[in-house]
Enzyme design. Structure first.
Site, PDB file in Angstrom:
ATOM      1  CG  ASP A  23     -57.338-129.873  37.105  1.00 44.27           C
ATOM      2  OD1 ASP A  23     -57.867-129.429  35.981  1.00 44.27           O
ATOM      3  OD2 ASP A  23     -57.896-130.894  37.813  1.00 44.27           O
ATOM      4  CB  SER A  24     -59.774-125.982  37.708  1.00 43.90           C
ATOM      5  OG  SER A  24     -60.297-127.325  37.425  1.00 43.90           O
ATOM      6  CE1 TYR A  58     -59.849-122.458  36.801  1.00 47.87           C
ATOM      7  CE2 TYR A  58     -58.585-123.270  35.057  1.00 47.87           C
ATOM      8  CZ  TYR A  58     -58.596-122.345  36.078  1.00 47.87           C
ATOM      9  OH  TYR A  58     -57.741-121.918  36.799  1.00 47.87           O
ATOM     10  N   GLY A  59     -65.207-125.380  34.157  1.00 47.55           N
ATOM     11  CA  GLY A  59     -66.211-125.805  32.871  1.00 47.55           C
ATOM     12  C   GLY A  59     -67.214-124.662  32.506  1.00 47.55           C
ATOM     13  CB  CYS A 107     -57.201-128.370  33.114  1.00 46.37           C
ATOM     14  SG  CYS A 107     -58.496-127.859  33.080  1.00 46.37           S
ATOM     15  CG  ASN A 108     -59.410-132.825  28.516  1.00 45.36           C
ATOM     16  OD1 ASN A 108     -59.088-133.055  27.685  1.00 45.36           O
ATOM     17  ND2 ASN A 108     -59.172-133.133  29.881  1.00 45.36           N
ATOM     18  CB  THR A 109     -61.726-126.774  30.954  1.00 46.66           C
ATOM     19  OG1 THR A 109     -62.300-128.097  31.234  1.00 46.66           O
ATOM     20  CG2 THR A 109     -62.687-125.660  30.742  1.00 46.66           C
ATOM     21  CB  CYS A 115     -63.172-133.884  32.168  1.00 43.10           C
ATOM     22  SG  CYS A 115     -62.986-133.091  33.918  1.00 43.10           S
ATOM     23  CB  THR A 116     -57.702-134.230  34.496  1.00 44.67           C
ATOM     24  OG1 THR A 116     -57.892-132.822  34.704  1.00 44.67           O
ATOM     25  CG2 THR A 116     -57.002-134.100  33.045  1.00 44.67           C
TER      26      THR A 116
HETATM   27  N1  DGL Z   1     -60.264-131.239  35.183  1.00 45.20           N
HETATM   28  C1  DGL Z   1     -60.851-130.150  34.096  1.00 45.20           C
HETATM   29  C2  DGL Z   1     -60.560-130.728  32.870  1.00 45.20           C
HETATM   30  O1  DGL Z   1     -59.889-131.606  32.557  1.00 45.20           O
HETATM   31  C3  DGL Z   1     -61.892-129.289  34.534  1.00 45.20           C
HETATM   32  C4  DGL Z   1     -62.734-129.289  35.571  1.00 45.20           C
HETATM   33  C5  DGL Z   1     -63.363-128.142  35.811  1.00 45.20           C
HETATM   34  O2  DGL Z   1     -62.881-127.041  36.470  1.00 45.20           O
HETATM   35  O3  DGL Z   1     -64.772-127.814  35.591  1.00 45.20           O
HETATM   36  O4  DGL Z   1     -61.124-130.299  32.027  1.00 45.20           O
END
Ligand code: DGL
Length: 278
Positions: free
Chosen positions: A10-11, A42-43, A74-76, A188-189
Protein backbone atom coordinates in the site's frame (compact mmCIF):
# COMPACT_ATOMS: atom_id res chain seq x y z
CA UNK A 1 5.56 -27.98 2.75
CA UNK A 2 6.88 -24.46 3.28
CA UNK A 3 4.74 -21.53 4.41
CA UNK A 4 3.82 -19.14 1.61
CA UNK A 5 5.34 -15.68 1.47
CA UNK A 6 2.75 -12.99 0.75
CA UNK A 7 3.69 -9.45 -0.20
CA UNK A 8 1.14 -6.83 0.86
CA UNK A 9 1.55 -3.40 -0.68
CA UNK A 10 0.00 0.00 0.00
CA UNK A 11 1.03 3.65 -0.12
CA UNK A 12 0.85 3.81 3.69
CA UNK A 13 -0.59 1.95 6.66
CA UNK A 14 -4.01 1.28 5.07
CA UNK A 15 -3.00 -2.12 3.73
CA UNK A 16 -2.78 -3.35 7.32
CA UNK A 17 -6.59 -3.72 7.12
CA UNK A 18 -5.98 -6.39 4.46
CA UNK A 19 -2.92 -7.85 6.20
CA UNK A 20 -4.91 -8.60 9.36
CA UNK A 21 -7.47 -10.57 7.31
CA UNK A 22 -4.67 -12.46 5.55
CA UNK A 23 -3.28 -13.39 8.96
CA UNK A 24 -6.66 -14.85 9.94
CA UNK A 25 -7.14 -16.64 6.61
CA UNK A 26 -3.60 -18.03 6.47
CA UNK A 27 -1.98 -18.07 9.95
CA UNK A 28 1.19 -19.80 8.74
CA UNK A 29 2.01 -17.29 5.98
CA UNK A 30 5.05 -15.08 6.07
CA UNK A 31 3.64 -11.59 5.52
CA UNK A 32 5.92 -8.95 4.00
CA UNK A 33 4.31 -5.51 4.20
CA UNK A 34 5.66 -2.77 1.94
CA UNK A 35 4.39 0.81 2.23
CA UNK A 36 5.46 3.45 -0.26
CA UNK A 37 5.47 6.13 2.40
CA UNK A 38 7.84 8.27 0.31
CA UNK A 39 4.96 8.60 -2.19
CA UNK A 40 2.04 8.84 0.26
CA UNK A 41 -0.70 9.92 -0.30
CA UNK A 42 -1.41 8.39 -3.72
CA UNK A 43 -4.90 9.93 -3.81
CA UNK A 44 -3.64 13.21 -5.27
CA UNK A 45 -1.01 11.80 -7.69
CA UNK A 46 -1.48 11.67 -11.46
CA UNK A 47 -2.18 8.29 -13.04
CA UNK A 48 1.33 8.23 -14.55
CA UNK A 49 2.93 8.90 -11.18
CA UNK A 50 0.98 6.09 -9.49
CA UNK A 51 1.86 3.60 -12.25
CA UNK A 52 5.58 4.47 -12.09
CA UNK A 53 5.76 4.28 -8.31
CA UNK A 54 3.95 0.94 -8.06
CA UNK A 55 6.00 -0.67 -10.85
CA UNK A 56 9.20 0.52 -9.14
CA UNK A 57 7.99 -0.72 -5.77
CA UNK A 58 7.08 -4.14 -7.18
CA UNK A 59 10.39 -4.34 -8.97
CA UNK A 60 12.17 -3.75 -5.67
CA UNK A 61 9.88 -5.98 -3.64
CA UNK A 62 9.86 -8.99 -5.93
CA UNK A 63 13.66 -8.88 -6.13
CA UNK A 64 14.07 -8.52 -2.38
CA UNK A 65 11.35 -10.82 -1.03
CA UNK A 66 10.63 -13.29 -3.87
CA UNK A 67 6.98 -13.52 -2.77
CA UNK A 68 4.68 -16.33 -3.89
CA UNK A 69 1.88 -13.84 -4.43
CA UNK A 70 1.37 -10.06 -4.12
CA UNK A 71 -1.70 -8.31 -2.77
CA UNK A 72 -2.06 -4.70 -3.88
CA UNK A 73 -3.92 -3.48 -0.78
CA UNK A 74 -4.62 -0.07 -2.27
CA UNK A 75 -7.68 0.90 -4.31
CA UNK A 76 -6.00 3.98 -5.76
CA UNK A 77 -3.28 1.76 -7.25
CA UNK A 78 -5.30 -1.37 -8.07
CA UNK A 79 -7.89 0.51 -10.16
CA UNK A 80 -5.00 1.51 -12.43
CA UNK A 81 -1.95 -0.74 -12.35
CA UNK A 82 -3.10 -4.37 -12.23
CA UNK A 83 -2.84 -4.94 -16.02
CA UNK A 84 0.64 -3.37 -16.02
CA UNK A 85 1.79 -5.55 -13.11
CA UNK A 86 0.39 -8.74 -14.61
CA UNK A 87 2.21 -8.00 -17.86
CA UNK A 88 5.51 -7.19 -16.15
CA UNK A 89 5.87 -9.83 -13.40
CA UNK A 90 5.49 -13.60 -13.20
CA UNK A 91 3.72 -13.86 -9.83
CA UNK A 92 -0.04 -13.64 -9.23
CA UNK A 93 -1.45 -10.27 -8.16
CA UNK A 94 -4.64 -9.80 -6.17
CA UNK A 95 -6.02 -6.27 -6.21
CA UNK A 96 -8.32 -4.26 -3.99
CA UNK A 97 -11.08 -2.38 -5.82
CA UNK A 98 -14.21 -0.62 -4.52
CA UNK A 99 -16.74 -3.20 -3.27
CA UNK A 100 -19.63 -1.86 -5.34
CA UNK A 101 -21.26 -5.23 -6.01
CA UNK A 102 -21.61 -6.17 -2.30
CA UNK A 103 -22.93 -2.66 -1.56
CA UNK A 104 -25.54 -2.98 -4.31
CA UNK A 105 -26.60 -6.29 -2.71
CA UNK A 106 -26.69 -4.75 0.79
CA UNK A 107 -28.80 -1.65 0.12
CA UNK A 108 -32.52 -1.77 0.70
CA UNK A 109 -33.11 1.93 -0.14
CA UNK A 110 -31.29 1.60 -3.48
CA UNK A 111 -28.86 4.33 -2.41
CA UNK A 112 -25.16 3.67 -1.89
CA UNK A 113 -22.07 5.84 -1.61
CA UNK A 114 -18.48 5.08 -2.53
CA UNK A 115 -16.05 6.74 -0.14
CA UNK A 116 -12.56 6.69 -1.67
CA UNK A 117 -9.59 8.82 -2.64
CA UNK A 118 -10.03 11.46 -5.37
CA UNK A 119 -7.92 9.22 -7.64
CA UNK A 120 -10.12 6.14 -7.17
CA UNK A 121 -13.42 7.96 -7.80
CA UNK A 122 -12.07 9.35 -11.10
CA UNK A 123 -10.98 5.99 -12.51
CA UNK A 124 -12.65 4.38 -15.53
CA UNK A 125 -12.38 1.11 -13.57
CA UNK A 126 -14.66 2.48 -10.84
CA UNK A 127 -17.16 3.78 -13.45
CA UNK A 128 -17.18 0.35 -15.08
CA UNK A 129 -17.94 -1.36 -11.74
CA UNK A 130 -20.87 1.03 -11.25
CA UNK A 131 -22.20 0.44 -14.79
CA UNK A 132 -21.99 -3.32 -14.29
CA UNK A 133 -23.23 -3.82 -10.73
CA UNK A 134 -25.19 -0.77 -9.64
CA UNK A 135 -26.74 0.73 -12.78
CA UNK A 136 -30.17 0.26 -11.17
CA UNK A 137 -29.46 2.22 -7.97
CA UNK A 138 -28.33 5.72 -6.97
CA UNK A 139 -24.57 5.88 -6.45
CA UNK A 140 -22.81 8.87 -4.89
CA UNK A 141 -19.06 9.03 -5.48
CA UNK A 142 -17.16 10.84 -2.75
CA UNK A 143 -13.49 11.70 -3.33
CA UNK A 144 -12.21 12.35 0.19
CA UNK A 145 -9.10 14.52 -0.04
CA UNK A 146 -7.86 14.13 3.56
CA UNK A 147 -9.41 10.99 5.01
CA UNK A 148 -6.46 8.64 4.34
CA UNK A 149 -4.09 11.11 6.00
CA UNK A 150 -6.46 11.51 8.94
CA UNK A 151 -6.57 7.72 9.31
CA UNK A 152 -2.74 7.59 9.33
CA UNK A 153 -2.70 10.20 12.08
CA UNK A 154 -5.20 8.24 14.17
CA UNK A 155 -3.17 5.05 13.77
CA UNK A 156 0.06 6.76 14.74
CA UNK A 157 -1.55 8.03 17.91
CA UNK A 158 -1.59 11.72 16.92
CA UNK A 159 -4.40 13.96 18.17
CA UNK A 160 -7.61 13.08 16.32
CA UNK A 161 -9.39 15.80 14.34
CA UNK A 162 -12.92 14.41 14.63
CA UNK A 163 -14.52 17.48 12.99
CA UNK A 164 -12.32 16.93 9.92
CA UNK A 165 -13.27 13.23 9.75
CA UNK A 166 -16.96 14.16 10.05
CA UNK A 167 -16.74 16.69 7.22
CA UNK A 168 -14.86 14.22 4.96
CA UNK A 169 -17.58 11.58 5.31
CA UNK A 170 -20.61 13.94 5.32
CA UNK A 171 -21.05 14.03 1.48
CA UNK A 172 -21.54 10.23 1.52
CA UNK A 173 -24.81 10.68 3.40
CA UNK A 174 -27.52 11.68 0.97
CA UNK A 175 -31.28 12.09 1.39
CA UNK A 176 -33.57 11.89 -1.63
CA UNK A 177 -37.17 12.50 -0.60
CA UNK A 178 -37.99 9.72 1.86
CA UNK A 179 -34.96 7.62 0.89
CA UNK A 180 -31.43 7.96 2.21
CA UNK A 181 -28.05 6.28 1.81
CA UNK A 182 -27.93 2.98 3.68
CA UNK A 183 -24.66 1.39 2.47
CA UNK A 184 -21.22 3.01 2.17
CA UNK A 185 -18.28 1.36 0.41
CA UNK A 186 -14.97 1.78 2.23
CA UNK A 187 -13.11 2.31 -1.05
CA UNK A 188 -9.71 2.99 0.51
CA UNK A 189 -7.92 0.46 2.69
CA UNK A 190 -7.16 3.10 5.30
CA UNK A 191 -10.82 3.60 6.18
CA UNK A 192 -11.61 0.26 7.88
CA UNK A 193 -8.82 1.08 10.32
CA UNK A 194 -10.80 4.05 11.68
CA UNK A 195 -14.17 2.35 11.49
CA UNK A 196 -15.10 3.14 15.08
CA UNK A 197 -14.75 6.87 14.26
CA UNK A 198 -16.73 6.51 11.04
CA UNK A 199 -19.56 4.74 12.86
CA UNK A 200 -19.66 7.30 15.64
CA UNK A 201 -19.39 10.39 13.41
CA UNK A 202 -21.84 9.23 10.73
CA UNK A 203 -25.05 11.30 10.51
CA UNK A 204 -27.05 8.02 10.64
CA UNK A 205 -26.23 4.30 10.81
CA UNK A 206 -25.36 2.59 7.52
CA UNK A 207 -23.85 -0.71 6.42
CA UNK A 208 -20.12 -0.15 5.90
CA UNK A 209 -18.70 -2.39 3.20
CA UNK A 210 -15.10 -3.50 3.80
CA UNK A 211 -13.73 -5.80 1.08
CA UNK A 212 -10.68 -6.96 3.10
CA UNK A 213 -12.01 -10.39 4.21
CA UNK A 214 -13.02 -11.25 0.62
CA UNK A 215 -9.62 -10.12 -0.70
CA UNK A 216 -7.83 -12.31 1.84
CA UNK A 217 -9.99 -15.30 0.87
CA UNK A 218 -9.24 -14.72 -2.81
CA UNK A 219 -5.49 -14.48 -2.19
CA UNK A 220 -5.45 -17.62 -0.05
CA UNK A 221 -7.44 -19.53 -2.70
CA UNK A 222 -4.49 -19.04 -5.08
CA UNK A 223 -2.00 -20.65 -2.68
CA UNK A 224 -1.28 -24.32 -2.00
CA UNK A 225 -3.07 -25.64 1.11
CA UNK A 226 -1.53 -25.05 4.53
CA UNK A 227 0.39 -27.72 6.41
CA UNK A 228 -1.95 -29.41 8.94
CA UNK A 229 0.58 -28.58 11.66
CA UNK A 230 0.52 -24.81 11.42
CA UNK A 231 3.36 -22.76 12.86
CA UNK A 232 2.57 -19.07 13.31
CA UNK A 233 4.00 -17.05 10.43
CA UNK A 234 6.07 -13.92 10.89
CA UNK A 235 5.17 -10.40 9.78
CA UNK A 236 7.74 -7.83 8.66
CA UNK A 237 7.38 -4.33 7.27
CA UNK A 238 9.39 -2.05 5.00
CA UNK A 239 8.84 1.63 4.28
CA UNK A 240 10.19 3.47 1.25
CA UNK A 241 10.76 6.68 3.23
CA UNK A 242 12.20 7.58 6.60
CA UNK A 243 9.61 8.15 9.32
CA UNK A 244 9.14 11.90 9.72
CA UNK A 245 8.07 11.58 13.35
CA UNK A 246 10.91 9.24 14.24
CA UNK A 247 8.48 6.32 14.11
CA UNK A 248 6.84 7.31 17.38
CA UNK A 249 3.96 4.96 17.90
CA UNK A 250 4.61 3.13 14.65
CA UNK A 251 6.27 0.13 16.27
CA UNK A 252 3.27 -0.26 18.59
CA UNK A 253 0.83 -0.03 15.67
CA UNK A 254 2.70 -2.68 13.71
CA UNK A 255 2.90 -4.94 16.74
CA UNK A 256 -0.90 -4.77 17.08
CA UNK A 257 -1.08 -6.22 13.57
CA UNK A 258 1.47 -8.94 14.33
CA UNK A 259 4.29 -7.20 12.44
CA UNK A 260 7.47 -7.64 14.44
CA UNK A 261 10.17 -5.78 12.50
CA UNK A 262 10.40 -2.70 10.33
CA UNK A 263 13.04 -1.35 8.02
CA UNK A 264 13.53 1.23 5.29
CA UNK A 265 13.62 0.09 1.66
CA UNK A 266 14.47 3.05 -0.56
CA UNK A 267 13.22 2.14 -4.04
CA UNK A 268 16.24 3.36 -5.99
CA UNK A 269 18.72 1.47 -3.80
CA UNK A 270 16.69 -1.68 -4.00
CA UNK A 271 16.69 -1.49 -7.78
CA UNK A 272 20.42 -0.96 -7.92
CA UNK A 273 20.85 -3.98 -5.65
CA UNK A 274 18.83 -6.09 -8.00
CA UNK A 275 20.86 -5.00 -11.03
CA UNK A 276 24.04 -5.87 -9.18
CA UNK A 277 22.93 -9.49 -8.66
CA UNK A 278 24.23 -12.07 -11.20
N1 DGL B 1 -4.91 3.10 1.00
C1 DGL B 1 -5.02 3.64 -0.32
C2 DGL B 1 -6.27 3.14 -1.03
O1 DGL B 1 -6.79 2.07 -0.73
C3 DGL B 1 -4.85 5.09 -0.59
C4 DGL B 1 -4.31 6.10 0.34
C5 DGL B 1 -3.56 7.20 -0.39
O2 DGL B 1 -2.39 6.98 -0.66
O3 DGL B 1 -4.16 8.22 -0.76
O4 DGL B 1 -6.76 3.75 -1.94
Amino acid sequence: MTAPRILVFDSGLGGLSVLRELRIARPDAELCYLADTAGFPYGGLTEGQVIDRVINAMDAATARFAPDIAVIACNTASTLVLPHLRAAFDIAFVGTVPAIKPAANATTNRMISVLATPGTVKRDYTRALIDTYSFHIDVTLVGATRLAELAEAVLRGHPVDEAAIASEIAPAFVELGRRRTDAVVLGCTHYPLIREYLERLAPWPVTWIDPAPAIARRAVSLLPPADPVVTAGVGRAWFTGEERDGATGLGAVLKRFGVATRDVLPLEDARRGRLAQP
